[in-house]
Each structure stands twice: as C-alpha cells, then as structure tokens.
Write a protein that holds these residues in place. Sequence first.
Motif, mmCIF file in Angstrom:
data_model
loop_
_atom_site.group_PDB
_atom_site.id
_atom_site.type_symbol
_atom_site.label_atom_id
_atom_site.label_comp_id
_atom_site.label_asym_id
_atom_site.label_seq_id
_atom_site.Cartn_x
_atom_site.Cartn_y
_atom_site.Cartn_z
ATOM 1 N N ASN A 23 52.967 46.976 66.371
ATOM 2 C CA ASN A 23 53.793 45.199 66.483
ATOM 3 C C ASN A 23 53.121 44.035 64.975
ATOM 4 O O ASN A 23 53.087 42.876 64.401
ATOM 5 C CB ASN A 23 53.382 44.194 67.287
ATOM 6 C CG ASN A 23 54.759 44.759 68.455
ATOM 7 O OD1 ASN A 23 55.252 45.212 68.224
ATOM 8 N ND2 ASN A 23 54.176 44.394 70.118
ATOM 9 N N GLN A 24 51.516 44.514 64.763
ATOM 10 C CA GLN A 24 50.602 44.341 63.762
ATOM 11 C C GLN A 24 51.671 44.318 62.052
ATOM 12 O O GLN A 24 51.420 43.601 61.620
ATOM 13 C CB GLN A 24 49.010 44.797 63.952
ATOM 14 C CG GLN A 24 48.238 43.809 62.666
ATOM 15 C CD GLN A 24 46.971 45.143 62.828
ATOM 16 O OE1 GLN A 24 46.889 46.191 63.383
ATOM 17 N NE2 GLN A 24 46.156 44.946 61.548
ATOM 18 N N PHE A 25 51.378 44.988 62.749
ATOM 19 C CA PHE A 25 52.507 45.704 61.039
ATOM 20 C C PHE A 25 53.565 44.783 60.631
ATOM 21 O O PHE A 25 53.432 44.323 59.777
ATOM 22 C CB PHE A 25 52.996 47.534 60.760
ATOM 23 C CG PHE A 25 53.495 47.911 59.437
ATOM 24 C CD1 PHE A 25 52.807 48.054 58.384
ATOM 25 C CD2 PHE A 25 54.920 47.635 59.362
ATOM 26 C CE1 PHE A 25 52.634 48.385 57.231
ATOM 27 C CE2 PHE A 25 55.417 47.839 57.847
ATOM 28 C CZ PHE A 25 54.108 48.060 57.094
ATOM 29 N N VAL A 26 54.612 44.781 61.796
ATOM 30 C CA VAL A 26 55.284 44.139 60.805
ATOM 31 C C VAL A 26 55.490 42.850 61.175
ATOM 32 O O VAL A 26 56.370 42.072 60.696
ATOM 33 C CB VAL A 26 56.920 45.198 62.022
ATOM 34 C CG1 VAL A 26 57.252 45.842 61.879
ATOM 35 C CG2 VAL A 26 56.471 44.324 63.509
ATOM 36 N N SER A 27 55.195 42.342 61.859
ATOM 37 C CA SER A 27 54.499 40.756 62.067
ATOM 38 C C SER A 27 54.222 40.243 60.907
ATOM 39 O O SER A 27 53.868 38.983 60.408
ATOM 40 C CB SER A 27 53.836 40.329 62.769
ATOM 41 O OG SER A 27 52.186 40.292 62.693
ATOM 42 N N CYS A 28 53.663 40.992 59.708
ATOM 43 C CA CYS A 28 53.171 40.455 58.034
ATOM 44 C C CYS A 28 54.581 40.363 57.841
ATOM 45 O O CYS A 28 54.287 40.242 56.446
ATOM 46 C CB CYS A 28 52.070 41.728 57.783
ATOM 47 S SG CYS A 28 51.248 41.656 58.398
ATOM 48 N N PHE A 29 55.779 40.920 57.802
ATOM 49 C CA PHE A 29 56.811 40.470 56.744
ATOM 50 C C PHE A 29 57.835 39.927 57.517
ATOM 51 O O PHE A 29 57.791 39.152 58.604
ATOM 52 C CB PHE A 29 57.888 41.864 57.485
ATOM 53 C CG PHE A 29 57.129 43.240 56.586
ATOM 54 C CD1 PHE A 29 57.526 43.782 55.292
ATOM 55 C CD2 PHE A 29 56.016 43.767 56.846
ATOM 56 C CE1 PHE A 29 57.266 44.994 54.086
ATOM 57 C CE2 PHE A 29 55.838 44.957 56.221
ATOM 58 C CZ PHE A 29 56.518 45.431 54.898
ATOM 59 N N GLU A 30 58.787 39.072 57.048
ATOM 60 C CA GLU A 30 59.275 37.538 56.620
ATOM 61 C C GLU A 30 60.755 38.075 56.344
ATOM 62 O O GLU A 30 61.382 38.689 55.579
ATOM 63 C CB GLU A 30 59.129 36.981 55.998
ATOM 64 C CG GLU A 30 59.618 35.453 55.754
ATOM 65 C CD GLU A 30 59.421 34.341 54.067
ATOM 66 O OE1 GLU A 30 59.779 33.404 54.690
ATOM 67 O OE2 GLU A 30 58.501 34.892 53.538
ATOM 68 N N GLU A 31 61.951 37.763 57.344
ATOM 69 C CA GLU A 31 62.894 37.922 57.330
ATOM 70 C C GLU A 31 63.442 37.092 56.709
ATOM 71 O O GLU A 31 63.396 36.404 56.242
ATOM 72 C CB GLU A 31 64.161 38.241 58.746
ATOM 73 C CG GLU A 31 65.037 38.632 58.794
ATOM 74 C CD GLU A 31 65.435 38.724 60.184
ATOM 75 O OE1 GLU A 31 67.042 38.450 60.441
ATOM 76 O OE2 GLU A 31 65.253 39.110 61.023
ATOM 77 N N ILE A 32 64.832 38.217 55.345
ATOM 78 C CA ILE A 32 65.200 36.920 54.716
ATOM 79 C C ILE A 32 66.598 37.647 54.664
ATOM 80 O O ILE A 32 66.893 38.577 54.614
ATOM 81 C CB ILE A 32 64.845 36.641 53.049
ATOM 82 C CG1 ILE A 32 63.153 35.899 53.093
ATOM 83 C CG2 ILE A 32 65.310 36.397 52.039
ATOM 84 C CD1 ILE A 32 62.774 35.834 53.227
#
Length: 196
Positions: A23-32
């Motif tokens: 969760n920590q890892f994927v939370s740093c990504f922004e969906e576009i």
Amino acid sequence: MDAREILAQYLQNYVDLNEDESNQFVSCFEEIKVKKRQFIVQPNFIAHHVHFIVKGAFRSYVVTDEGNDHTTSFAIENWWITDYNSFIYQQPATSFVIALEDSVILRVHYENQKELKQANHKFETFFRIIAERGLAFFQRRITNNITLSAERRYDQFMSKYSHIAQRLPQYALASFLGMTPEFLSKIRNNKVQKKS
C-alpha cells in the motif's frame, strides 16, 4: 481490478511485500488517462516521471536533425517507459513518448521514487531489478541490430512479441527494427507467400 491493484500484483513477481508495504508503494503513484496520440514525454522538457502501463501501448522515439524518426522502444501492459536519461539525471529529454492507443498509466515522480528507495530496501531492490532487466533488453537490442539481418530481426521480434505486433503501426515497427516500412512489407509478403 483497479490500476493500483494491478501494480501491487505486478510487484509481487519481484519482491515479497506485506500489505502495508504494498500500500505504501502504490500510494506514491498517480493514475493518469492518456488519449491516443498524446505525448507523456517530449524533448527539451525534463521527464519527471517514470510510467507503468496499466492499459494501452506507447512508443518512444527520437528525431534526427534531418527530420527522420527512430523508434527506441515500445511499452504495453505491465511494462515501464520514460526517457530514462532525462529521468535519472533530471535533465531535458531527447525523446518523445507517445500513446499509440487510449491508455491508462500509473506514474511516479522522481522525488517520490527516491523516497521509496530510501524508505525500504525491498522497494530499492524492485527498482534495481526493473533497471537491470531494462539494461539487458537494450543490450540485446543493440547486439541484434549490429549482428542480425533485417529478416532475422523481424523473425526474432515476432517470435517474442507477436502478441503486440498487430497493435503497432507498421512505420513504427519498421523503425524499431531498423528498416523502411516498404522493406518490412516485403519481408511480411515473402513470409505469407512461403506459407501458401
């Protein structure tokens, strides 16, 4: 499955993360969401992000002073793309990255990636593995372009990536393989005739 769940699942192929780490890892990504023919990297602008392809297809290419373009890479689902020299050194890009289809990507900013690497050695390991695999791919590509005939390069591409070939414009595939679209067409026609 949403975009971040796809990335979380992909991560598990390379590093063993618990739920909190994932969760920590994927939370740093922004969906576009990216439209077909939209650029996500352009020359003279710094590539601040590296992009994970959730859905769609992209092409990276450079343009010579004479106006000829040369495809350097493609990316489809579960692949990564950016101008890596620009991203790593945070200097202006020299390549274009354009969507070949309507696409969905997850992007991580340079600073966020740096923070992830510092926060957990597993995250650093993941990014190292991805970088190593990318480097090995580019070395194989350069070696093949130097040592194999145009037809052998085409055969090798089709044996590994036939599942994406139909998603690529002929001019882009020809450029990637180091030949003209006309020559690629001739190779394909010869193969069709041999089969019939």
